[in-house]
Design a protein around this motif. Structure first.
Motif, PDB file in Angstrom:
ATOM      1  N   GLU A 219      79.053  90.557 -17.240  1.00  0.00           N
ATOM      2  CA  GLU A 219      79.504  91.277 -18.439  1.00  0.00           C
ATOM      3  C   GLU A 219      80.109  92.634 -18.093  1.00  0.00           C
ATOM      4  N   THR A 220      79.676  93.205 -16.971  1.00  0.00           N
ATOM      5  CA  THR A 220      80.134  94.558 -16.632  1.00  0.00           C
ATOM      6  C   THR A 220      80.888  94.626 -15.309  1.00  0.00           C
TER       7      THR A 220
ATOM      8  N   ARG B 262      89.575  97.200 -16.747  1.00  0.00           N
ATOM      9  CA  ARG B 262      88.916  98.411 -17.287  1.00  0.00           C
ATOM     10  C   ARG B 262      88.341  99.266 -16.150  1.00  0.00           C
TER      11      ARG B 262
ATOM     12  N   GLU C 289      89.046  85.342 -16.616  1.00  0.00           N
ATOM     13  CA  GLU C 289      88.314  85.935 -17.738  1.00  0.00           C
ATOM     14  C   GLU C 289      87.191  86.832 -17.229  1.00  0.00           C
ATOM     15  N   SER C 290      87.192  88.055 -17.735  1.00  0.00           N
ATOM     16  CA  SER C 290      86.095  88.977 -17.471  1.00  0.00           C
ATOM     17  C   SER C 290      86.248  90.157 -18.418  1.00  0.00           C
ATOM     18  N   PRO C 291      85.165  90.537 -19.109  1.00  0.00           N
ATOM     19  CA  PRO C 291      85.275  91.698 -20.008  1.00  0.00           C
ATOM     20  C   PRO C 291      85.618  92.979 -19.258  1.00  0.00           C
TER      21      PRO C 291
END
Lengths: 124, 527
Positions: free
Chosen positions: B475-476, B304, B298-300
């Motif tokens: 978060e980033t 990306r 899990e990681s935002p």
């Protein structure tokens, strides 16, 4: 399609030139690929007694994917042919094991490199 | 289906490419007591049977040795790269990669530049992107070591970089194109320099010197081009690293926030569970994101910020004959005159200009439009052996909407399908346009009577970066500065997906250096 019409098709796609680039029908591998092709384009042309470039353009417009596939299947053996490679000023032997000769750096450029090396650094 | 549970190892590495190979060698070198295993989905490249010694070598570039895995799959042959389809319809640039021992170094051009020091500090210096969690000079010893193992032909003294360790070999010969282009760069007063090439200009490390045959992207029969199957892997296996081929990692098993090992399948589809204390993922920007997403990490930020290096080129046409497709395609001279930020240009960061060489005749013929009839053959007559291409690479910056994601479709390899979404930013377009205009100036100064832009150039997506980026904020970013996933700290990443930003230069040198650095730190931790 008859052999003569296959030859006509090959020559319309790969017409060659007056400087020695051979017509498609003169490359046996092109004719083998065309004879063995199951392309629907051959079927569309098959009933015609004769056809010309403008007829192929119309078929290309109506069946672009199939037409492109047929053209690519001929281009590949054509530009792999030793005759064609040599007519284009290249050699027929593959890249290996011979490799190629290549020019060394011009001697005059060594002075240019020395001048560039003396520049103030351009990195941050 | 029951999985066979295997004897545990200390470290399991997934992927035997540039990052995985360097990581394997370094950790075993530093911690000989560790049991280190690498799982590689593909096989070994067979250098004796690469296409360049047969008449179908040009066709190979378009079919079974195409750089794009979807084209290879369409051709129906694998030749050591165990490919999976990639949904690339929504990406300006198409992914180019090789999935076997050696990874994409098997089929790369071996241009081997470092990033600039500024590339690690874009936020601080230019207010864009993000700073790396370490700097150029932290990485410098690892760059030097990576250069030593890969073998670099080049020339010291380049003012575009801090001084580097001594290059192992002199630069590759220039050929007519580079001699002409170098004079043109000089006439304009612009920087140019021979590239750092991971290609032997003389016999080196048991491998032959390059004989300038040309098509580097279909493998190197004389083994003059460094690929990590030839450089790192013999050294790593000699130290005792085990490399298991045809082993497709399907899932990293995670319990209570720790990885317990990897489930993988062999060539028959039989599954195994390989327990390990640490799992290193080195599948680069697509493979790593795919496996971590499929494993539920899990990681935002995971998947990306995909970055490619937007690429375009200009072809200059000359009346005089040039070399044609002779010599290493990507390795002659380059310019970093416009690499650093100059806001008067209207964009932050810069561009890399790289002299390239002509494509093979068949490749050129296959890209003409119209494709058949008199016109394309006349065009080939005009262009073949009379063309000088200059490639422009622009800096990509991280944008969350550019991403790798999973599809609902299961693939034959037992993993979910993978999709790319990538659009070029306005800043990247400006950068490319600026670089193309400079390339046109050089080509005119070199004597070109006409120039042709190809912008963007879709089949240039070798650099698959940023999808599991390093950083301090969970978060980033996906990992910390040591490559450890924030949420599962015994999963490490060791490839280009770690890059927070990418500069405008080819990444392989930095991927190897980062992998060495992270491996040394993990070895300390496990000793």
């Amino acid at each position: 399609m008859t052999p003569s019409r296959l030859g006509l098709l090959a020559d319309l796609i790969l017409p060659g030139d007056a400087a020695g680039l051979p017509r498609g029908s003169l490359i046996p591998e092109v004719m083998l690929a065309l004879a063995g092709s199951a392309s629907p384009i051959k079927g569309l042309l098959g009933e015609r007694f004769d056809f010309a470039e403008k007829d192929l353009r119309l078929i290309e417009q109506s069946h672009p994917a199939e037409f492109r596939e047929l053209v690519m299947s001929l281009i590949k053996p054509y530009y792999e042919s030793g005759k064609v490679l040599e007519a284009m000023g290249w050699r027929s032997a593959p890249p290996q094991p011979l490799g190629h000769r290549i020019a060394a750096m011009d001697e005059a450029l060594a002075a240019e490199l020395a001048r560039i090396a003396e520049r103030k650094r351009i990195w941050r | 289906m029951t999985k066979k549970r295997l004897d545990p190892v200390d470290v399991v590495i997934i992927g035997a490419g540039c990052g995985g190979a360097a990581f394997a060698w370094q950790i075993k070198r530093d911690a000989r007591h560790l049991k280190v295993l690498c799982l590689e989905r593909g096989g070994w490249p067979d250098h004796e049977h690469m296409p360049a010694n047969g008449m179908r070598w040009q066709r190979a570039i378009l079919e079974d040795w195409a750089s794009n895995p979807n084209l290879r799959l369409k051709a129906g042959q694998y030749h050591g790269s165990h490919d999976h389809p990639i949904d690339e319809d929504n990406s300006v640039f198409k992914p180019l990669m090789w999935s076997g021992v050696g990874g994409s170094t098997v089929a790369w051009a071996a241009h081997f530049p470092r990033l600039h020091p500024s590339d690690f500090r874009t936020r601080t210096l230019d207010g864009v992107g993000d700073d790396w969690p370490f700097g150029y000079f932290d990485l410098e010893p690892w760059y030097d070591l990576n250069d030593e193992i890969m073998g670099v032909a080049g020339l010291n003294g380049d003012p575009a970089y801090p001084p580097k360790s001594k290059r192992a070999m002199p630069p590759l010969p220039f050929g007519a194109v580079a001699n002409r282009a170098a004079r043109a760069f000089s006439d304009l007063g612009w920087h140019w320099w021979p590239v750092d090439a991971a290609i032997n200009s003389t016999a080196h490390d048991g491998r032959a010197a390059c004989n300038h045959c040309g098509p580097c992207l279909i493998g190197c029969i004389p083994k003059a081009k460094a690929s990590v199957d030839l450089t790192y892997w013999p050294k790593a296996t000699a130290l005792g690293v085990e490399l298991r081929t045809s082993a497709i990692a399907r899932n990293i098993e995670i319990e209570a926030g720790r990885a317990t090992g990897v489930t993988y399948a062999d060539e028959h589809g039989k599954e195994y569970f390989q327990p390990a204390q640490a799992v290193i993922v080195a599948g680069n920007g697509i493979g790593t994101a795919r496996l971590l997403l499929a494993s539920g990490v899990e990681s935002p930020a995971l998947g990306r910020n995909l970055m490619f290096h937007p690429a375009a080129y200009v072809r200059g046409l000359f009346k005089e004959p040039l070399d044609g497709p002779v010599g290493p395609v990507g390795c002659s001279i380059y310019s970093h005159e416009f690499y650093e930020t100059d806001l008067s240009r209207g964009f932050e960061r810069g561009v890399h200009l790289q002299l390239s060489r002509e494509n093979a005749l068949l490749v050129q013929a296959s890209r003409l439009s119209p494709l058949w009839g008199y016109q394309p053959q006349a065009q080939l007559r005009e262009e073949f052996l009379h063309t000088m291409p200059i490639l422009v690479l622009a800096e990509d910056l991280p944008e969350a909407h550019n991403r790798v994601s999973l599809t609902r479709e299961a693939q034959r390899d037992g993993l979910p399908g993978v999709k790319l979404d990538y659009t070029m930013s306005e800043r990247a377009r400006k950068s490319l346009d600026f670089g193309l205009a400079r390339a046109e100036e050089v080509l005119r100064a070199a004597g070109a009577y006409r120039t042709i832009r190809v912008s963007p150039a879709p089949l240039t997506g070798w650099h698959l970066l940023g999808t599991a980026r390093m950083g301090t904020d969970p978060e980033t970013s996906v990992t910390d500065a040591r490559g450890r996933c924030h949420k599962v700290p015994n999963i490490l990443v060791a490839d280009g997906s770690l890059f927070p930003t990418v500069g405008a230069a080819n990444p392989a040198s930095t991927i190897g250096a980062v992998a060495l650095k992270l491996a040394a730190r993990l070895a300390e931790d496990m000793t």
